[in-house]
Structure formats: C-alpha cells, structure tokens
Write a protein that holds these residues in place. Structure first.
Motif, PDB file in Angstrom:
ATOM      1  N   ALA A  49      43.067 -66.318   6.227  1.00 39.98           N
ATOM      2  CA  ALA A  49      44.509 -66.340   7.010  1.00 39.98           C
ATOM      3  C   ALA A  49      44.339 -67.082   7.998  1.00 39.98           C
ATOM      4  O   ALA A  49      45.320 -67.642   8.844  1.00 39.98           O
ATOM      5  N   HIS A  50      43.135 -67.458   8.430  1.00 39.59           N
ATOM      6  CA  HIS A  50      42.791 -68.240   9.647  1.00 39.59           C
ATOM      7  C   HIS A  50      42.151 -69.662   9.159  1.00 39.59           C
ATOM      8  O   HIS A  50      41.529 -70.559   9.986  1.00 39.59           O
ATOM      9  N   GLY A  51      42.451 -70.185   7.740  1.00 38.04           N
ATOM     10  CA  GLY A  51      42.113 -71.416   7.423  1.00 38.04           C
ATOM     11  C   GLY A  51      40.833 -71.521   6.902  1.00 38.04           C
ATOM     12  O   GLY A  51      40.392 -72.687   6.859  1.00 38.04           O
ATOM     13  N   TYR A  52      40.106 -70.194   6.706  1.00 37.46           N
ATOM     14  CA  TYR A  52      38.587 -70.801   6.131  1.00 37.46           C
ATOM     15  C   TYR A  52      38.431 -70.359   4.690  1.00 37.46           C
ATOM     16  O   TYR A  52      38.951 -69.274   4.299  1.00 37.46           O
ATOM     17  N   ASP A  53      37.645 -71.053   4.054  1.00 38.32           N
ATOM     18  CA  ASP A  53      36.956 -70.637   2.818  1.00 38.32           C
ATOM     19  C   ASP A  53      35.871 -69.957   2.911  1.00 38.32           C
ATOM     20  O   ASP A  53      35.168 -69.990   4.041  1.00 38.32           O
ATOM     21  N   VAL A  54      35.465 -68.802   2.186  1.00 42.21           N
ATOM     22  CA  VAL A  54      34.342 -68.006   2.524  1.00 42.21           C
ATOM     23  C   VAL A  54      33.874 -67.843   1.202  1.00 42.21           C
ATOM     24  O   VAL A  54      34.290 -67.552   0.045  1.00 42.21           O
ATOM     25  N   ALA A  55      32.201 -67.725   1.395  1.00 43.65           N
ATOM     26  CA  ALA A  55      31.489 -67.630   0.275  1.00 43.65           C
ATOM     27  C   ALA A  55      30.480 -66.302   0.687  1.00 43.65           C
ATOM     28  O   ALA A  55      30.251 -66.359   1.745  1.00 43.65           O
ATOM     29  N   PHE A  56      30.223 -65.489  -0.404  1.00 43.10           N
ATOM     30  CA  PHE A  56      29.656 -64.183   0.086  1.00 43.10           C
ATOM     31  C   PHE A  56      28.659 -63.552  -0.882  1.00 43.10           C
ATOM     32  O   PHE A  56      28.834 -63.957  -2.079  1.00 43.10           O
ATOM     33  N   HIS A  57      27.807 -63.040  -0.393  1.00 44.74           N
ATOM     34  CA  HIS A  57      26.787 -62.375  -1.435  1.00 44.74           C
ATOM     35  C   HIS A  57      26.162 -60.899  -1.033  1.00 44.74           C
ATOM     36  O   HIS A  57      25.614 -61.021   0.398  1.00 44.74           O
ATOM     37  N   GLY A  58      26.724 -60.089  -1.485  1.00 48.81           N
ATOM     38  CA  GLY A  58      26.256 -58.744  -0.921  1.00 48.81           C
ATOM     39  C   GLY A  58      26.344 -57.640  -1.897  1.00 48.81           C
ATOM     40  O   GLY A  58      27.137 -57.664  -2.772  1.00 48.81           O
ATOM     41  N   THR A  59      25.427 -56.483  -1.916  1.00 50.55           N
ATOM     42  CA  THR A  59      25.385 -55.410  -2.739  1.00 50.55           C
ATOM     43  C   THR A  59      25.592 -54.045  -2.040  1.00 50.55           C
ATOM     44  O   THR A  59      25.587 -53.124  -2.600  1.00 50.55           O
ATOM     45  N   GLY A  60      25.908 -54.226  -0.949  1.00 46.43           N
ATOM     46  CA  GLY A  60      26.187 -52.933  -0.121  1.00 46.43           C
ATOM     47  C   GLY A  60      24.955 -52.842   0.682  1.00 46.43           C
ATOM     48  O   GLY A  60      24.295 -53.534   0.629  1.00 46.43           O
ATOM     49  N   GLY A  61      25.008 -51.619   1.433  1.00 44.36           N
ATOM     50  CA  GLY A  61      23.857 -51.319   2.281  1.00 44.36           C
ATOM     51  C   GLY A  61      23.636 -52.143   3.478  1.00 44.36           C
ATOM     52  O   GLY A  61      24.689 -52.479   3.948  1.00 44.36           O
ATOM     53  N   TYR A  62      22.389 -52.411   3.871  1.00 38.51           N
ATOM     54  CA  TYR A  62      22.254 -53.076   5.169  1.00 38.51           C
ATOM     55  C   TYR A  62      21.986 -54.455   4.913  1.00 38.51           C
ATOM     56  O   TYR A  62      21.696 -55.201   5.887  1.00 38.51           O
ATOM     57  N   ASN A  63      22.165 -55.038   3.688  1.00 38.51           N
ATOM     58  CA  ASN A  63      21.999 -56.388   3.604  1.00 38.51           C
ATOM     59  C   ASN A  63      23.174 -57.230   3.600  1.00 38.51           C
ATOM     60  O   ASN A  63      24.410 -56.799   4.201  1.00 38.51           O
ATOM     61  N   GLY A  64      23.339 -58.400   3.031  1.00 37.47           N
ATOM     62  CA  GLY A  64      24.545 -59.258   2.756  1.00 37.47           C
ATOM     63  C   GLY A  64      24.594 -60.199   3.691  1.00 37.47           C
ATOM     64  O   GLY A  64      24.403 -60.241   4.955  1.00 37.47           O
ATOM     65  N   VAL A  65      25.097 -61.652   3.022  1.00 38.93           N
ATOM     66  CA  VAL A  65      25.214 -62.727   3.918  1.00 38.93           C
ATOM     67  C   VAL A  65      26.304 -63.595   3.339  1.00 38.93           C
ATOM     68  O   VAL A  65      27.060 -63.320   2.274  1.00 38.93           O
ATOM     69  N   ALA A  66      26.991 -64.409   4.135  1.00 41.20           N
ATOM     70  CA  ALA A  66      28.180 -65.083   3.733  1.00 41.20           C
ATOM     71  C   ALA A  66      28.072 -66.433   4.794  1.00 41.20           C
ATOM     72  O   ALA A  66      27.519 -66.413   5.764  1.00 41.20           O
ATOM     73  N   ILE A  67      29.089 -67.225   4.035  1.00 42.08           N
ATOM     74  CA  ILE A  67      29.369 -68.556   4.939  1.00 42.08           C
ATOM     75  C   ILE A  67      30.692 -68.654   4.934  1.00 42.08           C
ATOM     76  O   ILE A  67      31.489 -68.685   3.920  1.00 42.08           O
ATOM     77  N   ALA A  68      31.312 -68.945   6.032  1.00 45.59           N
ATOM     78  CA  ALA A  68      32.697 -69.379   6.231  1.00 45.59           C
ATOM     79  C   ALA A  68      33.024 -70.818   6.807  1.00 45.59           C
ATOM     80  O   ALA A  68      32.196 -71.137   7.487  1.00 45.59           O
ATOM     81  N   SER A  69      33.690 -71.582   6.000  1.00 43.88           N
ATOM     82  CA  SER A  69      33.821 -73.037   6.631  1.00 43.88           C
ATOM     83  C   SER A  69      35.448 -73.493   6.463  1.00 43.88           C
ATOM     84  O   SER A  69      36.087 -73.054   5.595  1.00 43.88           O
ATOM     85  N   ARG A  70      35.734 -74.305   7.318  1.00 45.61           N
ATOM     86  CA  ARG A  70      37.036 -74.963   7.197  1.00 45.61           C
ATOM     87  C   ARG A  70      37.086 -76.443   7.101  1.00 45.61           C
ATOM     88  O   ARG A  70      37.939 -77.114   7.189  1.00 45.61           O
ATOM     89  N   ILE A  71      35.910 -77.037   6.723  1.00 41.74           N
ATOM     90  CA  ILE A  71      35.681 -78.231   6.650  1.00 41.74           C
ATOM     91  C   ILE A  71      34.982 -78.518   5.039  1.00 41.74           C
ATOM     92  O   ILE A  71      34.367 -79.601   4.686  1.00 41.74           O
TER      93      ILE A  71
END
Length: 262
Positions: A49-71
């Motif tokens: 909704a704010h113009g960002y693509d996003v990639a993510f990697h998570g399995t729940g719990g206390y971990n998880g990483v992501a990258i959001a980019s508009r370029i």
C-alpha cells in the motif's frame, strides 16, 4: 539510495508504524529482523500500500527477516550456503535480494544467550560460515555492491556498550564474538555508518528493563557492513533514536545510510 536496517521486534505488531516511518524518512530499502512471524502471517499489504515490494523469511517464534524495497527487489535468496543449524533446524536468520544494483542482506545473528550456552557455539559457527561466504563473494567480484545489514548481536568495542564492566561476564562482548565480527573487516567489509555515528554513547539497542533507554544505557549492535565499492558511495548515516522513543517502539532504533548514485 537511502538504505536502513531495523530490528522491528514483531512486524505484525508494528507494520503500520514501520511503513509510516519509512515514508517519513523516504527509505528506499529496509532490512528488517526479528519479524516474529511465519511467511503466511507477514503483513504484506501494509508495504504494498505504500509502494514497497517485500521479501520475507520466517517460521514464527523469535526469528524472521525481511527486505522491503521501492527501487526493485530481485533474485531473492533465503539463508546462505552452509548455514549452520541449531538442534537440527535451519532458522530464518538471513535473506538477500538485489535492490537498485546493490545486493542487500538482512541478517539476524543468533544471540548466544550466555557464556557456555550451546547457542553461543552456534552463533560463532554461524558468523564464521557467513564470513567465509562473504569473503568468497568479494574474491570473485571485488567491485560487488554488497550491504550486510542487520542485528549482529555483537558490540565490537568497549565504546559500543554503556558499561564494559557490566558486560564483562556476558555475551555480545566476548573475545570470541568480537573476533568473529572482526573477520568481516578482514574479509574486506567496512562499518560504513561508523564515521558518521561516532561513539561512545551512540547505541542502537536499549533493553526495555531498568529504564535503560531513559538513561542511555545501550549497546551498538546493529550495523551495515558494506563492500569497498559500496562503502565508497556512503556519504551520510544516522541512528534514529526518536524511533526508539516512540510509544510501543521496538527496543532497537533503525540505522540509516545515505548512498550516492554510482
């Protein structure tokens, strides 16, 4: 390019605050850690909704990483070659993507927990394996544009903690952890924000307990280690302490780097 890294400490609880912050500061790429959700729970629409693509990697719990980019957000990879497991599980602690010509990594280095804990051995093995992989990247392409951004869970010098004596018998500051962190500089990566965010007293994390933030009793443990070619383009950086002061904030503040056009 304005590149940032932020341990958001639960993206589902803070997605609207995170994207509002990104819009306010005109962030082009954000590396996020400790998203604390599985892939099917990630609040994708908040970013779209704010113009960002996003990639993510998570399995729940206390971990998880992501990258959001508009370029641009291309060639997404989860994890890295030979990534160590803990107790037979490969945790969601690394993701990378090509964003505007830069290979951006979002890294959530294992905590280590306590001296003698198996998690500390895991942390050291994880860092050692990653530094080897990243050294090979620069050996193959010395001109590569790479940002290793994230929560490193290491304070590399005594100036990066509010009280070295307090941390003397704890993790994050041990010789072994600092040596594992220093291996990245030996491989050619630089703390590109360091010259613009000098310490002591400059931190990126303040524990929720004991009024640490109000007393500025923090740690600098969030970094963007850049390849030489990318480091040459970094012309400013700052820690947004105001984001840590906001109501319901993460216990980390975002680190922001300004990168000139190549």
């Amino acid at each position: 390019m304005r590149l940032a890294t932020w341990n958001v400490n639960s993206i589902r609880a803070r997605s609207e605050d995170v994207v509002a912050w990104m819009a306010r500061h005109e962030i082009d790429v954000l590396a996020m850690q400790e998203t604390k959700c599985s892939d099917d729970q990630f609040p994708v629409m908040s970013f779209i909704a704010h113009g960002y693509d996003v990639a993510f990697h998570g399995t729940g719990g206390y971990n998880g990483v992501a990258i959001a980019s508009r370029i641009g957000l291309d060639d997404v990879h989860k994890g890295f070659d030979g990534q160590p497991q803990f107790d037979g599980t490969s945790e969601a602690r690394a993701i990378s993507a090509s964003c505007g010509g830069v290979r951006v990594w979002s890294l959530y280095v294992p905590n280590g927990r306590a001296p003698g804990d198996p998690h500390l051995d895991y942390k050291l093995e994880w860092l050692d394996t990653l530094s080897g992989v990243m050294q090979l990247e620069l050996t193959h392409d010395p001109a590569a544009q790479i940002a290793l951004a994230g929560d490193w869970n290491v304070a590399p010098t005594d100036a990066d903690v509010w009280d070295p004596e307090y941390f003397a018998e704890r993790t994050h500051t041990s010789e072994a952890e600092r040596a594992a962190f220093d291996a990245f500089s030996e491989a050619g990566y630089l703390d590109s924000a360091g010259p613009f965010t000098p310490g002591p007293g400059t931190y990126t994390f303040w524990d929720y307990t004991a009024g640490r933030f109000a007393k500025n009793e923090g740690m600098r443990i969030d970094f963007a280690l850049c390849s030489p070619a990318l480091d040459d383009r970094v012309h400013d950086a700052f820690v947004d302490v105001a984001a840590r002061a906001a109501k319901g904030a993460s216990d980390h503040a975002p680190l922001v780097l300004d990168v000139s056009s190549d």
